[in-house]
Write a protein that holds these residues in place. Structure first.
Motif, PDB file in Angstrom:
ATOM      1  N   THR A  96     164.611  -8.328  79.496  1.00  0.00           N
ATOM      2  CA  THR A  96     163.751  -9.242  80.258  1.00  0.00           C
ATOM      3  C   THR A  96     163.191 -10.281  79.296  1.00  0.00           C
ATOM      4  O   THR A  96     162.582  -9.939  78.277  1.00  0.00           O
ATOM      5  N   LEU A  97     163.387 -11.546  79.636  1.00  0.00           N
ATOM      6  CA  LEU A  97     162.897 -12.638  78.782  1.00  0.00           C
ATOM      7  C   LEU A  97     161.826 -13.425  79.528  1.00  0.00           C
ATOM      8  O   LEU A  97     162.069 -13.973  80.602  1.00  0.00           O
ATOM      9  N   GLN A 137     159.252 -23.329  64.494  1.00  0.00           N
ATOM     10  CA  GLN A 137     158.470 -22.439  63.633  1.00  0.00           C
ATOM     11  C   GLN A 137     157.061 -22.215  64.153  1.00  0.00           C
ATOM     12  O   GLN A 137     156.376 -21.282  63.735  1.00  0.00           O
ATOM     13  N   ASN A 138     156.595 -23.068  65.086  1.00  0.00           N
ATOM     14  CA  ASN A 138     155.245 -22.910  65.636  1.00  0.00           C
ATOM     15  C   ASN A 138     155.236 -22.091  66.921  1.00  0.00           C
ATOM     16  O   ASN A 138     154.177 -21.801  67.451  1.00  0.00           O
ATOM     17  N   ASP A 139     156.470 -21.730  67.427  1.00  0.00           N
ATOM     18  CA  ASP A 139     156.536 -20.905  68.625  1.00  0.00           C
ATOM     19  C   ASP A 139     156.204 -19.456  68.281  1.00  0.00           C
ATOM     20  O   ASP A 139     156.298 -19.021  67.127  1.00  0.00           O
ATOM     21  N   LEU A 140     155.854 -18.711  69.312  1.00  0.00           N
ATOM     22  CA  LEU A 140     155.567 -17.289  69.140  1.00  0.00           C
ATOM     23  C   LEU A 140     156.610 -16.493  69.931  1.00  0.00           C
ATOM     24  O   LEU A 140     156.723 -16.655  71.151  1.00  0.00           O
ATOM     25  N   VAL A 141     157.386 -15.633  69.213  1.00  0.00           N
ATOM     26  CA  VAL A 141     158.382 -14.765  69.855  1.00  0.00           C
ATOM     27  C   VAL A 141     157.977 -13.322  69.606  1.00  0.00           C
ATOM     28  O   VAL A 141     157.789 -12.901  68.466  1.00  0.00           O
ATOM     29  N   GLN A 177     168.428  -1.702  75.299  1.00  0.00           N
ATOM     30  CA  GLN A 177     168.436  -1.718  76.753  1.00  0.00           C
ATOM     31  C   GLN A 177     166.987  -1.722  77.263  1.00  0.00           C
ATOM     32  O   GLN A 177     166.155  -0.928  76.845  1.00  0.00           O
ATOM     33  N   GLY A 178     166.685  -2.669  78.201  1.00  0.00           N
ATOM     34  CA  GLY A 178     165.359  -2.718  78.815  1.00  0.00           C
ATOM     35  C   GLY A 178     164.301  -3.396  77.959  1.00  0.00           C
ATOM     36  O   GLY A 178     163.102  -3.375  78.307  1.00  0.00           O
ATOM     37  N   LEU A 179     164.718  -4.029  76.849  1.00  0.00           N
ATOM     38  CA  LEU A 179     163.746  -4.681  75.957  1.00  0.00           C
ATOM     39  C   LEU A 179     163.093  -5.862  76.669  1.00  0.00           C
ATOM     40  O   LEU A 179     163.754  -6.630  77.359  1.00  0.00           O
ATOM     41  N   SER A 180     161.763  -5.987  76.491  1.00  0.00           N
ATOM     42  CA  SER A 180     161.022  -7.130  77.049  1.00  0.00           C
ATOM     43  C   SER A 180     160.728  -8.107  75.911  1.00  0.00           C
ATOM     44  O   SER A 180     160.153  -7.721  74.883  1.00  0.00           O
ATOM     45  N   ILE A 181     161.121  -9.341  76.134  1.00  0.00           N
ATOM     46  CA  ILE A 181     160.931 -10.376  75.120  1.00  0.00           C
ATOM     47  C   ILE A 181     160.034 -11.470  75.694  1.00  0.00           C
ATOM     48  O   ILE A 181     160.232 -11.915  76.833  1.00  0.00           O
ATOM     49  N   ARG A 182     159.069 -11.907  74.862  1.00  0.00           N
ATOM     50  CA  ARG A 182     158.163 -12.986  75.300  1.00  0.00           C
ATOM     51  C   ARG A 182     158.268 -14.157  74.319  1.00  0.00           C
ATOM     52  O   ARG A 182     158.146 -13.978  73.115  1.00  0.00           O
ATOM     53  N   TRP A 183     158.504 -15.323  74.893  1.00  0.00           N
ATOM     54  CA  TRP A 183     158.633 -16.527  74.055  1.00  0.00           C
ATOM     55  C   TRP A 183     157.581 -17.551  74.516  1.00  0.00           C
ATOM     56  O   TRP A 183     157.614 -18.014  75.643  1.00  0.00           O
ATOM     57  N   GLU A 184     156.608 -17.843  73.642  1.00  0.00           N
ATOM     58  CA  GLU A 184     155.577 -18.834  73.929  1.00  0.00           C
ATOM     59  C   GLU A 184     155.891 -20.094  73.122  1.00  0.00           C
ATOM     60  O   GLU A 184     155.832 -20.089  71.891  1.00  0.00           O
TER      61      GLU A 184
END
Length: 412
Positions: free
Chosen positions: A46-47, A76-80, A90-97
């Motif tokens: 999930t992204l 480089q200023n984004d937050l991952v 499997q099922g990993l949750s990823i957040r990209w700001e």
């Protein structure tokens, strides 16, 4: 060609077609199975991109590869979260700001920052910019900044305002006097004045003074003074005056333009004057006749009692007591000429007294206890009220007389 030959060719062609179909079917089967096996080995993750969730299946080994695979450019200023080096499971949750570049203008200064915040207040707090209750921020602190990625801050400062005498301190972000007056809803009338130019610059501690000017017209009726005409009368003793005709004040209407500043009258200009009633002049006869008074003067050896016997008290006349002193025509500062024009140096034995004309009129004939009959023919700076000064021939007699209370009678 025989029938056997034709039949043989037909069956050969049929077998070739069957073989070809079988090969194609096998290839298709292998392809489908490969696709099934390929898709089946993908991992579902999930992204979350700035609050929007995407379900993705991927063979990527790391978060960074996944984002690159999806054509997402990470600065480089984004937050991952988790980091780009984290293995995909499997099922990993990823957040990209994603971060945005925002230009913040504080008065005339501009600075640029990268931020992942979207509300203006949070961005300013992140930038370390303090905002007071009087500052003006655009967009509002609780709003999100616009597509132009720009925030404007107008810092407020105190200005001393004097509006028509009413003084107060005002917080303002205006840089010119005109803008300040507009924001404070202060309107100027045609005659009002400012202590500085409207396009003048404002800064902390500036003073803006509005002088409220009011022009009004006032019509009043006022008494008009009468003129005084003097006429020489040779029959009247010098120093005496006689009213021949009483004066009477007239009446005029005067129109004034009155100018007030902050409620106080600063000028009063006469615009028009109309006579309603003419004044009546006063006519006064002024005596020019020189009085000649003579009386027997006792010798230096005579006593005051002798003087009194030789000048017995008259029966009539207005009488009262006064403080009496004596002087000579040769005293310091004396000219020898009396107020009524008599030359005392030429007439050293003349019986004459200096008086206050408001008590004893000049030219009056008087009797003075211990001095005798005399004429009121002079005045003096120190002779005020019920005081008289007796003329005597010498200083020694003046010193001898001293100061005493005596009775005076006005005979004429």
């Amino acid at each position: 060609m025989s029938n056997d030959t034709v039949e043989s060719l037909f069956f050969k062609s049929l077998r070739s077609k069957q073989i070809a179909v079988g090969v194609v079917s096998l290839a298709l089967f292998v392809t489908i199975m490969s696709l099934v096996l390929f898709e089946g080995t993908k991992k579902s993750v999930t992204l979350d991109v700035d609050g929007k969730e995407l379900e993705i299946k991927t063979h990527a080994h790391t978060v960074g590869k996944l984002l690159s695979e999806q054509d997402f450019e990470v600065s480089q200023n984004d937050l991952v979260t988790p980091s780009v080096n984290t293995p995909i499971e499997q099922g990993l949750s990823i957040r990209w700001e994603q971060s945005k570049q925002v230009a913040i203008q504080v008065d005339q200064d501009i600075e640029t920052i990268w931020t992942r915040e979207d509300k203006v207040g949070d961005v300013l707090e992140e930038a370390g910019i303090e905002i007071s209750a009087h500052d003006v921020v655009t967009p509002d602190l609780h709003e999100q900044f616009g597509d132009d990625n720009q925030i404007t801050v107008e810092k407020a400062f105190q200005v001393a305002l004097n509006d028509g005498g009413e003084k107060r301190d005002v917080w303002s972000t205006s840089t010119t006097v005109a803008d300040f007056l507009k924001r404070e809803n202060i309107q100027l009338n045609e005659d009002d004045r400012l202590n500085r130019k409207a396009d003048g610059m404002l800064k902390p501690g500036s003073i803006v003074e509005v002088v409220r000017v009011e022009k009004v017209t006032d019509v009043v009726e006022e008494p008009a003074s009468f003129a005084v005409e003097t006429r020489n009368d040779p029959k009247l003793l010098k120093g005496r005056e006689k009213v021949i005709q009483q004066g009477k004040k007239g009446k005029v209407s005067r129109k004034f333009e009155i100018v007030k500043e902050n409620g106080k009258v600063v000028s009063r200009k006469l615009l028009e004057e109309t006579t309603i009633q003419e004044p009546k002049k006063k006519i006064v006869a002024v005596g020019s006749k020189v009085a000649v008074a003579s009386a027997a003067v006792p010798s230096k050896s005579s006593s005051r009692k002798a003087i009194s016997r030789n000048n017995s008290e008259p029966a009539g006349g207005k009488e009262f007591y006064v403080t009496a002193t004596a002087y000579t025509a040769h005293c310091n500062g004396c000219s020898g000429i009396t107020r009524t024009g008599i030359n005392l140096r030429a007439n050293p034995n003349l019986k004459l007294i200096a008086v206050d004309p408001s008590v004893i009129p000049l030219g009056s004939k008087v009797w003075v206890e211990g001095y005798g009959y005399a004429v009121a023919g002079d005045t003096g700076g120190a002779i005020k009220g019920r005081k008289i000064d007796l003329h005597v021939p010498s200083k020694s007699e003046a010193y001898k007389f001293g100061r005493r209370q005596v009775k005076v009678k006005i005979i004429d």
